[in-house]
Scaffold this motif. Sequence first.
Motif, mmCIF file in Angstrom:
data_model
loop_
_atom_site.group_PDB
_atom_site.id
_atom_site.type_symbol
_atom_site.label_atom_id
_atom_site.label_comp_id
_atom_site.label_asym_id
_atom_site.label_seq_id
_atom_site.Cartn_x
_atom_site.Cartn_y
_atom_site.Cartn_z
ATOM 1 N N MET A 343 0.816 -1.207 0.000
ATOM 2 C CA MET A 343 0.000 0.000 0.000
ATOM 3 C C MET A 343 0.849 1.256 0.000
ATOM 4 O O MET A 343 2.056 1.218 0.234
ATOM 5 C CB MET A 343 -0.924 0.007 1.224
ATOM 6 N N THR A 344 0.186 2.380 -0.237
ATOM 7 C CA THR A 344 0.857 3.660 -0.092
ATOM 8 C C THR A 344 1.220 3.848 1.380
ATOM 9 O O THR A 344 0.675 3.164 2.264
ATOM 10 C CB THR A 344 -0.061 4.810 -0.538
ATOM 11 N N ALA A 345 2.121 4.785 1.639
ATOM 12 C CA ALA A 345 2.564 5.001 3.020
ATOM 13 C C ALA A 345 1.394 5.373 3.925
ATOM 14 O O ALA A 345 1.263 4.863 5.042
ATOM 15 C CB ALA A 345 3.638 6.086 3.056
ATOM 16 N N ALA A 346 0.512 6.243 3.424
ATOM 17 C CA ALA A 346 -0.636 6.677 4.237
ATOM 18 C C ALA A 346 -1.575 5.515 4.524
ATOM 19 O O ALA A 346 -2.033 5.335 5.660
ATOM 20 C CB ALA A 346 -1.387 7.809 3.534
ATOM 21 N N SER A 347 -1.860 4.699 3.507
ATOM 22 C CA SER A 347 -2.752 3.554 3.709
ATOM 23 C C SER A 347 -2.108 2.507 4.602
ATOM 24 O O SER A 347 -2.788 1.836 5.388
ATOM 25 C CB SER A 347 -3.141 2.942 2.370
ATOM 26 N N GLY A 348 -0.776 2.348 4.483
ATOM 27 C CA GLY A 348 -0.081 1.413 5.363
ATOM 28 C C GLY A 348 -0.244 1.796 6.820
ATOM 29 O O GLY A 348 -0.432 0.927 7.690
ATOM 30 N N GLU A 349 -0.211 3.092 7.115
ATOM 31 C CA GLU A 349 -0.417 3.546 8.492
ATOM 32 C C GLU A 349 -1.844 3.261 8.951
ATOM 33 O O GLU A 349 -2.077 2.912 10.114
ATOM 34 C CB GLU A 349 -0.116 5.042 8.604
ATOM 35 N N VAL A 350 -2.807 3.407 8.034
ATOM 36 C CA VAL A 350 -4.205 3.097 8.381
ATOM 37 C C VAL A 350 -4.340 1.629 8.762
ATOM 38 O O VAL A 350 -4.976 1.285 9.769
ATOM 39 C CB VAL A 350 -5.145 3.442 7.199
ATOM 40 N N ILE A 351 -3.732 0.744 7.978
ATOM 41 C CA ILE A 351 -3.813 -0.695 8.251
ATOM 42 C C ILE A 351 -3.152 -1.024 9.587
ATOM 43 O O ILE A 351 -3.654 -1.836 10.363
ATOM 44 C CB ILE A 351 -3.166 -1.492 7.106
ATOM 45 N N LYS A 352 -2.019 -0.376 9.871
ATOM 46 C CA LYS A 352 -1.336 -0.630 11.141
ATOM 47 C C LYS A 352 -2.189 -0.197 12.324
ATOM 48 O O LYS A 352 -2.152 -0.818 13.396
ATOM 49 C CB LYS A 352 0.000 0.101 11.159
ATOM 50 N N ARG A 353 -2.982 0.869 12.146
ATOM 51 C CA ARG A 353 -3.875 1.315 13.229
ATOM 52 C C ARG A 353 -5.075 0.385 13.379
ATOM 53 O O ARG A 353 -5.547 0.145 14.491
ATOM 54 C CB ARG A 353 -4.365 2.739 12.955
ATOM 55 N N GLU A 354 -5.581 -0.137 12.255
ATOM 56 C CA GLU A 354 -6.792 -0.956 12.296
ATOM 57 C C GLU A 354 -6.521 -2.394 12.737
ATOM 58 O O GLU A 354 -7.419 -3.062 13.241
ATOM 59 C CB GLU A 354 -7.462 -0.966 10.916
ATOM 60 N N PHE A 355 -5.277 -2.884 12.544
ATOM 61 C CA PHE A 355 -4.984 -4.283 12.845
ATOM 62 C C PHE A 355 -5.222 -4.626 14.318
ATOM 63 O O PHE A 355 -5.852 -5.656 14.626
ATOM 64 C CB PHE A 355 -3.556 -4.614 12.428
ATOM 65 N N PRO A 356 -4.762 -3.802 15.277
ATOM 66 C CA PRO A 356 -5.073 -4.110 16.685
ATOM 67 C C PRO A 356 -6.576 -4.102 16.962
ATOM 68 O O PRO A 356 -7.066 -4.903 17.768
ATOM 69 C CB PRO A 356 -4.346 -2.989 17.452
ATOM 70 N N ARG A 357 -7.306 -3.218 16.291
ATOM 71 C CA ARG A 357 -8.760 -3.189 16.493
ATOM 72 C C ARG A 357 -9.407 -4.455 15.959
ATOM 73 O O ARG A 357 -10.371 -4.969 16.555
ATOM 74 C CB ARG A 357 -9.344 -1.954 15.803
ATOM 75 N N LEU A 358 -8.881 -4.972 14.838
ATOM 76 C CA LEU A 358 -9.383 -6.242 14.307
ATOM 77 C C LEU A 358 -9.158 -7.366 15.305
ATOM 78 O O LEU A 358 -10.064 -8.177 15.566
ATOM 79 C CB LEU A 358 -8.677 -6.548 12.981
ATOM 80 N N ARG A 359 -7.976 -7.446 15.899
ATOM 81 C CA ARG A 359 -7.666 -8.520 16.849
ATOM 82 C C ARG A 359 -8.526 -8.406 18.103
ATOM 83 O O ARG A 359 -8.910 -9.418 18.692
ATOM 84 C CB ARG A 359 -6.193 -8.476 17.220
#
Length: 634
Positions: A343-359
């Motif tokens: 992903m783009t850098a901005a989208s990569g940061e979004v995924i990193k923020r959402e991953f803990p919420r998914l878990r």
Amino acid sequence: MSHSGLSLKLFAALALLTLVMHTAAGQARTIVVGSEIDFPPYAYLDNQGNAAGYSIDLIRAAAAEMDLKLQFRTGSWDWAWRALNQGEVDVLPLVARLPGRDKDVDYSVIHTSTDDAFFTRPNTPEIDSVASAEGKEIVVMQSDAAHHALIARDFKGRIITVGTISDGLRLVASGRHDAFLCSKLIGVMVMQQQSIGGIRPGAAIAEYRRDFSFAVKKGTHRELLDQLNQALLLLQANTKYHAIHDRWLSLADPWYVTYRNPMLFAAGLAALLAFGAAAWSLTLKRQVAARTAEVEDLYQNAPCGYHSVDADGIIRRINDTELRWLGYRRSDVVGKMRIADLMTAASGEVIKREFPRLRESGAVRDIEADYVRADGTVMPVLMSASVIPDSRGEFARSRTVVLDMSERKKLEAAQRESSRHVEALSRRIVAVQEQERRQLAFTLHDETSPNLAAIALVHKRLRELAGAHLDKEMLDQLSDAEALIRDTSIGIRQMSADLRPVMLDYGGLEPALEEYAQQYERRTNIRVELNLGLKKRLAEEVESALFRITQEALTNCAKHAKANTVRIELTDANGKTTLSIADDGIGLDAGQLGQDGHTPGHGLLSMRERAEFAGGEFVIASGPQKGTRIEVRL
């Protein structure tokens, strides 16, 4: 009847049954099976989140014998029991035969038996019977056989319910409550698999055993139950039952699971059914292979992307559709790249923020992100993910659906461009309209008004020249003409002021409002209070918009409000300009504006549009007999 004669008749019946099953193979319907998620080794979820265990393999093998299609739904035992009784699932693969349950379900023949035991802490007395547990706090799994058994025996003690076997074992091991009652075999296996210490199993309870069967809702699926009974007999005859048992249950355990007499009787037919079973097995394997290939094709070539990542965010599976979108080979991605790497850098940061919420929550929905393809181009996507838990309920992998948003983004961009064009066109129309008003007002003021003044002078001169020669009728006509010229001049001046006050162009908004308020008071007898406090002149289009909003608001007030006083405030503070117009009239129900049967009038729509064109916000507050307040914030 001799035993050999009975065997021949049974063989004939079973041969006929095999023929019927082959004939109906193409007409098999899908059976919904409800399964538990935490009852190993009998039923649980594997690492991929699928139903697994002894009872699952057993009902799958039974379905294969009868060419039945199965669909599994999983949840707690309490959910599974309620789902069966509410008709949400067709069959449960593992139901203990207890007194009172037969009013709710119909059972197949018994396929498994085991014993229960009380699990206690090592420093407490062992409990070896229901009677010795009287007066104690006993933990059981909600709606489990142990729960129903205590209720059926009118247990004199406190019953505490939990959702899973592991929850009950840990609760007692922590020092809370006296004992946990469950299957001894399952309890010991859960203790070993999940390393639960501080608790021990007691002796098998002699008062009751757990006899397990397949079960359907009472009075329903009689044909299905008959098919499952026949399948269990066939499994015993072709030794598949023993293979399933040996895979899941240890023969060395003191709680060895036995198969009951109905199946032992069928074992004598094994040799007669060997050929039919082999043919049936080959057909089944071909059907399974074909259906597996069909499912795999659906996964790989779905119209959306699918992928799974592990607890570290590394991609463990991805379908062909998503790989084609990205332009990568499977070997470049699986096991090597994190989803954020694509992903783009901005989208990569979004995924990193959402991953803990998914878990934590188990699911996330509608996450917008941008993929970077192998060729460097950007692809907008919408992602939704859910968790596939392991046998302990911990995060194992994600199940992620990816939608291509390229066309939607293009449509949204086109819509935004169209909206900008419409807004610019509307602004231009308003500007042209204002310019035309200005030109018409100047024409009336600079040409028509002087002409009327000249006509008035000519008329006066004619009257003087006529002098005494005029009779009374001519004097009356001349007086009427003078009045008509005077009224026309006043009307043209008023029209000119309404179209475009000269004061607005030369003096600014505040003098124009003062002049208009004076004229308004004379025409309507409604008092106007002004509180004007601008620090500097505004842009021409903003002054025009605010003047027209004031003009429209005062017109509405005169027509509808039945007000005595209107207060106009114009302030400029903290870089924001606010225009407020409030009356003490009868008001209106502002909450109904825009609802069915209560559409706003053209005046309100015009004011709102002018405020928005000027880059501001339009707010109206009113209520019956509470007056109306209009506010524009720029």
